[in-house]
Design a protein around this motif. Structure first.
Motif, PDB file in Angstrom:
ATOM      1  N   LYS A 222       0.850  -1.198   0.000  1.00  0.00           N
ATOM      2  CA  LYS A 222       0.000   0.000   0.000  1.00  0.00           C
ATOM      3  C   LYS A 222       0.882   1.244   0.000  1.00  0.00           C
ATOM      4  CE  LYS A 222      -4.020   2.123   2.231  1.00  0.00           C
ATOM      5  NZ  LYS A 222      -4.838   2.106   1.011  1.00  0.00           N
ATOM      6  N   GLY A 223       0.567   2.165  -0.913  1.00  0.00           N
ATOM      7  CA  GLY A 223       1.341   3.394  -1.027  1.00  0.00           C
ATOM      8  C   GLY A 223       2.521   3.299  -1.976  1.00  0.00           C
ATOM      9  N   ARG A 225       4.868   3.493  -5.212  1.00  0.00           N
ATOM     10  CA  ARG A 225       4.977   4.497  -6.271  1.00  0.00           C
ATOM     11  C   ARG A 225       5.483   3.808  -7.535  1.00  0.00           C
ATOM     12  NH1 ARG A 225       5.699   6.882  -1.372  1.00  0.00           N
ATOM     13  NH2 ARG A 225       4.917   9.020  -1.098  1.00  0.00           N
ATOM     14  N   GLY A 247      -5.727   5.106  -2.885  1.00  0.00           N
ATOM     15  CA  GLY A 247      -4.549   5.183  -2.034  1.00  0.00           C
ATOM     16  C   GLY A 247      -3.711   3.925  -2.047  1.00  0.00           C
ATOM     17  N   GLY A 250       0.546   5.150  -4.043  1.00  0.00           N
ATOM     18  CA  GLY A 250       0.788   6.469  -3.462  1.00  0.00           C
ATOM     19  C   GLY A 250       1.186   7.514  -4.472  1.00  0.00           C
ATOM     20  N   ASN A 272      -1.297  13.174  -7.247  1.00  0.00           N
ATOM     21  CA  ASN A 272      -0.118  12.304  -7.119  1.00  0.00           C
ATOM     22  C   ASN A 272       0.229  11.586  -8.424  1.00  0.00           C
ATOM     23  OD1 ASN A 272       0.125  12.906  -4.319  1.00  0.00           O
ATOM     24  ND2 ASN A 272      -1.482  11.403  -3.891  1.00  0.00           N
TER      25      ASN A 272
END
Length: 525
Positions: A222-223, A225, A247, A250, A272
């Motif tokens: 999770k998160g 990139r 989410g 990320g 983002n």
């Protein structure tokens, strides 16, 4: 003098290389498909970047085309199977922009980590949102590479310099290479679960399309990139949009899109998310490098036969070409010989011994297949011969022998048919002149050129006299005469070179001579 069309904008250095090497060229850019089709038949080579599309229709009009050079890595704009079928070499320049693309991936990774585009836009709008843009460090983070080839390895080297832990998923990455790079080789699922940053550096193929699908994105930390500077289509853009919104991801940075130019995307405007317009190779240095490389590669091929960075034919450097050329001529003649003697071939084995075993065997095999396929096609060459063999489901094997041989160098070609196996072997005299030394297991020394007559017969007295009479009565003059036999009184082979092609009626006359088992008219160009 060979002539090349430079059809896309590229550094003037390409033209300088062609000019200095003695290759004629025209530089005509911005052509429509119809305009390109009208003129493409005048050229031996086509130098392009990503704009010009070498489609099947364009290639069909390229009747003199020998080589297409892509100044860059991706060849999505070239119909490689169609080019292969026509015998056109397709080259790219995989190393000219590797550093530039790797640096762009690292730059996007920094931009994601510190939210640089959003921070820049906010600050220039007169805001001072220092607390809003809380970034993360790259140090000690895990970078997952999907693809660890030339560009991926450059990214790995730079990431390690940033004190990141680098893991890689690449089916072609050997443990030894991974150790040399300082990366850990992992499965895709393991990479997805462990990586803080994921960057893609793999071609777009059936197996890699949407490799970051909704299912695989759901497996990520999770998160995470995500950065893609490779090819559009590796990431499911709709799934990525949903993961950014939730989410699960990320941040994401894409330099490439499924549809380009990307005038619209579900990702545009998403928080983002960073996008750039396919800038991975867009530096002055990279454009000069790929222009020089593609021109040098095309000139080498057109002038010396050297093949570098080809996608559909074995590599053959300009230095290797002169040494290999006599072997390739021998291999092609052996392939042509056995191709004329044999039908329903299901497999081919190419064996090399002596000096030949020290050479690059791939071009030798391609030359064998070229000769083998010549009875089926007037346009066969080293590019399309393997393609034609695959179409006929012919299995290819290569064998090197380090054993001692009666000859300084030897090439043997064995074909498999439903009726059994048959082989021929040859050597080079003076390291230059091809010479047949064995046919169907019988020792015989013969040149292979022009019209020839191949006969298998019983070794009995009077046969040669009767054959000579038949040829004389038909007005066919003998050039050279080569005879071999398994043992006295057993099966013998006869190879005659003659001054004219053998008429069909003469073949039937020879068939009726007592003791003849097989007669075949051969021709070598």
């Amino acid at each position: 003098m060979p002539k090349v069309l430079i059809a896309d904008q590229m550094s003037p250095k390409a033209a300088e290389v062609f000019r200095s090497r003695g290759v004629d060229f025209d530089e005509i850019t911005g052509l429509s498909k119809e305009e390109l089709i009208k003129i493409i038949g005048n050229y031996d080579g086509l130098a392009i970047r990503s704009s010009t599309k070498a489609t099947k229709d364009v290639l069909a009009a390229a009747t003199n085309m020998k080589v297409i050079g892509r100044a860059g890595i991706g060849v999505d704009n070239v119909d490689v199977p169609a080019a292969s079928a026509q015998g056109i070499v397709v080259m790219n320049t995989p190393f000219g922009n590797s550093i530039t693309t790797a640096e762009h991936a690292i730059a996007l990774m920094f931009a994601l980590a510190r939210q640089l585009p959003e921070a820049d836009a906010s600050t220039q709008a007169g805001k001072w949102e220092k607390n809003r843009f809380m970034g993360v460090e790259l140090t000690a983070k895990t970078l997952g590479l999907i693809g660890c080839g030339n560009i991926g390895s450059n990214v790995a080297e730079r990431a390690i310099g940033l004190k990141m832990k680098v893991i890689a998923f690449d089916p072609f990455l050997t443990p030894e290479r991974a150790q040399d790079l300082g990366v850990e080789k992992v499965t895709l699922d393991e990479l997805l679960a462990r990586a803080d940053f994921i960057t893609l550096h793999t071609p777009l193929t059936d197996s890699t399309r949407n490799i970051l699908s909704a299912e695989n994105i759901a497996k990520t930390k999770k998160g995470v990139r995500i950065i893609n500077c490779a090819r559009g289509g590796l990431v499911d853009e709709v799934a990525l949009k949903a993961a950014l919104d939730s989410g699960q991801v990320g941040g994401a940075a894409l330099d490439v899109f499924v549809e380009e130019p990307a005038k619209a995307s579900p990702l545009f405007g998403t928080p983002n998310f960073i996008s750039t317009p396919h800038l991975g190779a867009s530096t002055d240095e990279a454009q000069v490098n790929v222009a020089i490389q593609v021109a040098e590669q095309m000139a080498d091929f057109l002038l010396t036969g050297g093949v570098t960075n080809a996608l559909n034919v074995p590599s053959l450097s300009a230095e290797e070409a002169p040494r290999l050329r006599p072997y390739m001529k021998l291999a092609e003649e052996l392939g042509l010989l056995i191709g004329q003697l044999t039908e329903n071939v299901t497999g081919v084995t190419v064996e090399v011994e002596g000096a030949a075993a020290e050479l690059n065997i791939k071009p030798i095999t391609a030359a064998v297949l070229t000769g083998l396929m010549k009875p089926f096609s007037d346009t066969v060459n080293m590019v399309n011969a393997p393609y034609m063999a695959r179409e006929r489901n012919i299995e290819i094997a290569e064998v090197r022998h380090e054993r001692d041989t009666d000859y300084h160098t030897l090439v043997r070609v064995t074909v498999k048919t439903p009726e059994g196996e048959r082989s021929v072997a040859g050597t080079l005299f003076g390291n230059r002149e091809p010479r047949l030394v064995e046919i169907i297991g019988i020792k015989v020394e013969a040149d292979m050129h022009g019209p020839m007559l191949f006969i298998v017969n019983e070794d009995k007295p009077g046969f040669i006299g009767r054959l000579g009479t038949a040829l004389g009565e038909a007005g066919v003059n003998i050039g050279t005469f080569h005879l071999g036999r398994r043992a006295a009184g057993s099966e013998a082979v006869l190879l005659l070179s003659v001054d004219t092609k053998i008429p069909e009626s003469l073949l039937w006359t020879i068939c009726r001579i007592d003791g003849v088992k097989q007669v075949k008219a051969l021709y070598f160009g």
